[in-house]
Design an enzyme around this catalytic site. Structure first.
Site, mmCIF file in Angstrom:
data_model
loop_
_atom_site.group_PDB
_atom_site.id
_atom_site.type_symbol
_atom_site.label_atom_id
_atom_site.label_comp_id
_atom_site.label_asym_id
_atom_site.label_seq_id
_atom_site.Cartn_x
_atom_site.Cartn_y
_atom_site.Cartn_z
ATOM 1 N N ALA A 42 0.864 -1.190 0.000
ATOM 2 C CA ALA A 42 0.000 0.000 0.000
ATOM 3 C C ALA A 42 0.898 1.237 0.000
ATOM 4 C CB ALA A 42 -0.962 -0.008 1.182
ATOM 5 N N HIS A 47 7.143 5.852 1.361
ATOM 6 C CA HIS A 47 7.864 4.660 0.906
ATOM 7 C C HIS A 47 8.740 4.982 -0.307
ATOM 8 C CE1 HIS A 47 4.241 2.418 2.692
ATOM 9 N NE2 HIS A 47 5.274 2.009 3.403
#
Length: 292
Positions: A42, A47
């Protein structure tokens, strides 16, 4: 191993640790570096920022996407955790088609024995998240150690939103004498300053907007802490959520940054950090801020 093809470019994607280990042996040299970004998928901009840094600082970059069952003490939270592999791959490809992705099954990681090792993190595991999520950091330690053994990275990148986890991973590496450098990276925030998290995807648009209260409260607490006691700062935060029917404060803690132990009074020369966990409906959001 599969090489997925999007728009005529491919990236190496592995579902088996044996295949990944064999591939890494073909690219790793005595002088090359491997960067590693472990995730539960996700993917969001936070990230991607970790991946960008790894791509910049290393010869090769491995990213793992694995929702690790042993770090969830709430089965409902595990079941509802977003799994968006196809979308994640598209996001990674916007950065580079040179990223090596490891997306294992539970069986590939745990080989039929889905239980945690027990770790001693010198007490770091007993505070905050560890107190409210029994066994959580044994699960984190187990999966991170296994991933390090599989990927054999030179550098591994973790976001500071999970600051307690970052300290615990550093402690595990130190105690197990693992040859990997742990790199902490700044928190990425949404426009309203909500800390980016995969769990944000489960919020409604209105909840996501209203969740700006979390960082707003942290920044106000930081100001108060400069001229008031830890207890007075704690009372301010508790009062901020007391009459709020939408958000439930699970904890607010002011701790020594190195030991993670809560403090009763300030001492010169120490670094302090505030940690917060808040529920909106059944969705649990955490954040942190340096108080120095």
């Amino acid at each position: 191993m599969f090489a997925l093809n999007f728009n005529n470019t491919s990236m190496h994607i592995f579902y088996s640790k044996a295949a990944l280990i064999a591939y890494i042996k073909t690219i790793k040299t005595a002088n090359s570096t491997i960067g590693f970004v472990p995730t539960m998928g996700a993917l969001h901009q936070g990230h991607l920022a970790l991946m960008q840094r790894s791509l910049k600082e290393n010869d090769d970059t491995v990213v793992s996407i694995f929702v690790n069952p042993t770090q969830f003490n709430n089965p409902e939270d595990l079941a509802k955790y977003p799994r968006t592999l196809e979308e994640d791959i598209k996001k990674m490809r916007t950065l580079s088609d040179k990223i090596i992705l490891y997306a294992p099954s539970v069986e590939d990681i745990y080989e039929g024995n889905t239980v945690s090792q027990t770790f001693d993190f010198d007490g770091l595991e007993n505070q905050m998240e560890g107190k409210f999520r029994p066994g959580h950091f044994n699960g984190v330690g187990t999966i991170v150690k296994r991933l390090f053994e599989i990927v054999t990275p030179t550098n591994a990148y973790f976001g500071e939103k999970d600051f307690q986890q970052l300290q615990i991973v550093k402690k595990m590496v130190e105690k197990a004498a693992l040859p990997v450098n742990i790199v902490g990276c700044p928190i990425f925030r949404e426009e309203n300053q909500l800390a980016m998290s995969s769990r944000n995807e489960r919020l409604t648009a209105q909840e996501r907007k209203d969740a700006s209260i979390i960082y707003k409260t942290l920044t106000e607490a930081k100001e108060i802490f400069q001229n008031h006691s830890p207890q007075e700062t704690l009372e301010f935060v508790e009062n901020s959520f007391k009459d709020n029917n939408q958000f439930e404060l699970e904890y607010f803690v002011i701790a020594d940054e190195s030991t993670l132990l809560p403090i009763d009074q300030k001492e010169n020369g120490k670094n302090y950090r505030a940690f917060i966990a808040v529920f909106v409906n059944s969705i649990r959001l955490i954040d942190t801020i340096s108080l120095n």
